[in-house]
Design a protein around this motif. Structure first.
Motif, PDB file in Angstrom:
ATOM      1  N   ASP A  81       0.824  -1.211   0.000  1.00 52.11           N
ATOM      2  CA  ASP A  81       0.000   0.000   0.000  1.00 52.11           C
ATOM      3  C   ASP A  81       0.859   1.262   0.000  1.00 52.11           C
TER       4      ASP A  81
ATOM      5  N   ARG B 286       2.217   1.765  -3.457  1.00 47.30           N
ATOM      6  CA  ARG B 286       1.160   2.289  -4.330  1.00 47.30           C
ATOM      7  C   ARG B 286       0.929   3.782  -4.083  1.00 47.30           C
ATOM      8  N   THR B 287       0.921   4.173  -2.822  1.00 50.22           N
ATOM      9  CA  THR B 287       0.748   5.597  -2.486  1.00 50.22           C
ATOM     10  C   THR B 287       1.898   6.424  -3.047  1.00 50.22           C
TER      11      THR B 287
ATOM     12  N   TRP C  74       3.685   5.668  -5.657  1.00 49.02           N
ATOM     13  CA  TRP C  74       3.524   5.739  -7.118  1.00 49.02           C
ATOM     14  C   TRP C  74       2.558   6.871  -7.489  1.00 49.02           C
ATOM     15  N   LYS C  75       1.434   6.944  -6.792  1.00 48.20           N
ATOM     16  CA  LYS C  75       0.472   8.025  -7.074  1.00 48.20           C
ATOM     17  C   LYS C  75       1.088   9.395  -6.828  1.00 48.20           C
TER      18      LYS C  75
ATOM     19  N   GLU D 260       3.224   0.500 -12.452  1.00 48.51           N
ATOM     20  CA  GLU D 260       1.826   0.484 -12.012  1.00 48.51           C
ATOM     21  C   GLU D 260       1.234  -0.918 -12.139  1.00 48.51           C
TER      22      GLU D 260
ATOM     23  N   LEU E  48       2.562  -3.219  -9.456  1.00 45.82           N
ATOM     24  CA  LEU E  48       2.043  -2.929  -8.111  1.00 45.82           C
ATOM     25  C   LEU E  48       0.559  -3.258  -7.967  1.00 45.82           C
ATOM     26  N   TRP E  49      -0.219  -3.087  -9.027  1.00 43.86           N
ATOM     27  CA  TRP E  49      -1.668  -3.303  -8.929  1.00 43.86           C
ATOM     28  C   TRP E  49      -2.154  -4.569  -9.629  1.00 43.86           C
TER      29      TRP E  49
ATOM     30  N   SER F 295      -4.495   1.294 -11.737  1.00 44.09           N
ATOM     31  CA  SER F 295      -4.638   1.895 -10.406  1.00 44.09           C
ATOM     32  C   SER F 295      -5.903   2.714 -10.239  1.00 44.09           C
TER      33      SER F 295
END
Length: 409
Positions: free
Chosen positions: A60, A63-64, A66-67, A167, A170-171, A284
């Motif tokens: 998580d 992912r955060t 990456w955003k 991405e 990760l997702w 994502s």
């Protein structure tokens, strides 16, 4: 996540020169690419932590990160159009849509580009990859290997590198179609020993790290291209050219991103086909933010402003200042159109964050309200492009002809 910025107060001041505006444009570019590098380094640290100890928590956090890395990068795309040094380089970082089966396992029924022999090559699971007559040793996954595999077989859908490759890792695939929800790759796809799911966890970890290193290397190079501290770089070339040519690059970049790319390739194509495969951040479900920060990048160049990731507000001589010096009433109208466009594109963020209707739900067939919201954003961008052309005319930049990407509006 997206943060709506109020329009800056553009006060009347000493008239600025065209040369000052172009110099500040280069300063904006350097700051945006510097921030893109900084946030990519933050992503890399989060990836290191995830690889060292795969868990839902570390996934998580990656992912955060990456955003967060997408926020400045999407604002950099306005520099792509008009500056060949950026346009020739950006494919290795941001190419999409991609046939993700080139990278890793996918659902049996996944849609890919017809005739793409690399669409199911699965680098993660393969020590060698053959696409057409090309056979590549993939036993050791390195940044250099991934760069070489980009567009293997001549297909632009064969994307092995950049933000969207990371991405996908990760997702995983978003198998929800136009229903709510993003990709749901389990953290155990990167686990050690018997906890590993879907096989090849060690190679998946290697791929993720190699892609992250390449991303940083590429962003470091581009940051240097715009640095005032480096000799004989692209910035020096831009400064040596005429100010009118610099302004033409600025205005062409804004208009082409606004019209052909953002309104056309990134919104109109997906809307008309009701296709989540044509969604920008499709794994994502971060597309609303990517669209908004593209628009913010256009706004930045017109107003000469940029909010850095550390919260600092950069501001300086702008196209708006040049327009206002020639025609104050027109400048106010053009600024108002920019404000309307940015506010309208932000409705896509509101929809995702407040109504739980992300871009892939908005473009669904039968979602009349969602379709209308996207179409209103497209039309706001079309009107903004007309304002960009008006601004160009007022300050004496002719034959702008922003790229439509062959779309009719």
């Amino acid at each position: 996540m997206a943060a709506f910025l109020l329009a800056p107060a553009l006060a009347d001041a000493t008239p600025v020169s065209k040369e000052q505006v172009v110099t500040h444009y280069a300063d904006l570019a350097h700051s945006v690419f510097s921030d893109s590098l900084t946030t990519a380094q933050g992503l890399d640290k989060a990836i290191d932590a995830f690889i060292a100890s795969p868990s839902q928590e570390t996934l998580d956090k990656a992912r955060t990160a990456w955003k967060a890395s997408r926020v400045p990068y999407q604002q950099s795309e306005v520099f792509r159009f008009g500056n060949a040094v950026v346009d020739d380089w950006e494919g290795q970082l941001n190419a999409w849509p991609l046939d993700e089966g080139l990278i890793d396992y996918v659902a049996d029924d996944y849609q890919y580009e017809l005739g793409n022999e690399g669409a199911k090559a699965n680098i993660v699971a393969s020590k060698t990859v053959q696409v057409g007559n090309q056979k590549v040793d993939t036993s050791k996954i390195t940044p250099e290997l991934l760069a070489d595999l980009n567009e293997i077989g001549g297909s632009e859908a064969n994307v092995a590198t950049g933000y969207h490759a990371i991405e996908f890792l990760l997702w995983g695939q978003d198998l929800n179609g136009t229903n709510a929800g993003a990709g749901e790759r389990p953290y155990t796809d990167f686990a050690y020993g018997e906890a590993c799911t879907n096989g090849n966890c060690e190679r998946r970890r290697e791929y993720l790290k190699a892609a992250s290193v390449l991303l940083q290397n590429d962003l470091s190079w581009m940051t240097q291209q715009w640095s005032p501290e480096v000799k004989d770089n692209y910035r020096a070339e831009l400064m040596a050219d005429s100010a009118d040519n610099g302004l033409r690059k600025m205005l062409f970049g804004m208009g082409s991103l606004s019209l052909g790319e953002l309104a056309g390739e990134r919104m109109k194509v997906a809307l008309e086909a009701n296709s989540t495969e044509d969604e920008h951040d499709c794994f994502s479900d971060n597309t609303h933010n990517s669209h908004y920060y593209n628009e913010q990048g256009i706004y930045n160049v017109y107003t000469g402003t940029y909010k850095r990731v550390n919260g600092e507000m950069l501001s300086g001589p702008s196209i708006h200042d040049l327009v206002a010096a020639k025609d104050k009433a027109a400048a106010e109208e053009i600024q108002a159109q920019f404000d309307k466009a940015r506010t309208q594109v932000y409705t896509l963020v509101d929809s995702a964050e407040k109504q739980d209707q992300a871009f892939d739900q908005l473009i669904a067939a039968g979602n009349q309200k969602g379709n209308a919201l996207v179409n209103e954003s497209i039309m706001a961008l079309v009107k903004q492009t007309a304002s960009i052309e008006q601004a160009a005319s007022i300050i004496g930049i002719s034959n702008l002809n922003p790229d439509t990407a062959d779309h009719q509006f």
